[in-house]
Scaffold this motif. Sequence first.
Motif, mmCIF file in Angstrom:
data_model
loop_
_atom_site.group_PDB
_atom_site.id
_atom_site.type_symbol
_atom_site.label_atom_id
_atom_site.label_comp_id
_atom_site.label_asym_id
_atom_site.label_seq_id
_atom_site.Cartn_x
_atom_site.Cartn_y
_atom_site.Cartn_z
ATOM 1 N N GLU A 191 6.000 2.917 -1.308
ATOM 2 C CA GLU A 191 5.112 1.798 -1.067
ATOM 3 C C GLU A 191 5.588 1.054 0.181
ATOM 4 O O GLU A 191 6.786 0.930 0.427
ATOM 5 C CB GLU A 191 5.178 0.878 -2.281
ATOM 6 N N GLU A 226 -3.172 5.337 0.589
ATOM 7 C CA GLU A 226 -4.087 4.192 0.573
ATOM 8 C C GLU A 226 -4.328 3.664 1.987
ATOM 9 O O GLU A 226 -5.451 3.306 2.345
ATOM 10 C CB GLU A 226 -3.534 3.068 -0.305
ATOM 11 N N HIS A 232 0.840 -1.199 0.000
ATOM 12 C CA HIS A 232 0.000 0.000 0.000
ATOM 13 C C HIS A 232 0.871 1.244 0.000
ATOM 14 O O HIS A 232 1.948 1.253 0.599
ATOM 15 C CB HIS A 232 -0.863 0.061 1.260
ATOM 16 N N GLN A 285 -6.651 6.067 3.786
ATOM 17 C CA GLN A 285 -8.035 5.909 3.334
ATOM 18 C C GLN A 285 -8.664 4.637 3.896
ATOM 19 O O GLN A 285 -9.852 4.601 4.197
ATOM 20 C CB GLN A 285 -8.103 5.896 1.802
#
Length: 120
Positions: free
Chosen positions: A78, A39, A35, A42
Amino acid sequence: MTDPCFPECGVARFLTLLNGPWATLIVRELLKGPHRFTELRQALPGISPHTLTSRLRQFEKHAIVIRTTYAEIPPRVEYRLTPLGEGLRDVLDAMATWADSVPTPEAALSVRAEGAGEQQ
């Protein structure tokens, strides 16, 4: 020399590494795959950027998470679990199974009331 803030007891060490509700929920999200920071935010409504950053840094420090920066414009970062972090899958699955067996407060109250009636 051992770190006095890092317990030798396995349960205490686990609780130190995964302290607070957000830590376990972050791992839960990362178990689904890599992720980006946004992300994760969220997926975890209510988590502050500071808390998320702090937990991810702690996980990096203890080799639970790998942070990968890609040389792109704009830069992309990431987060993914290491094999050590992936080992938490069984732990979280066991926690979920146990939690599913806990009765609701209403059901627990009726079980206690039935048990009290039998003792009289």
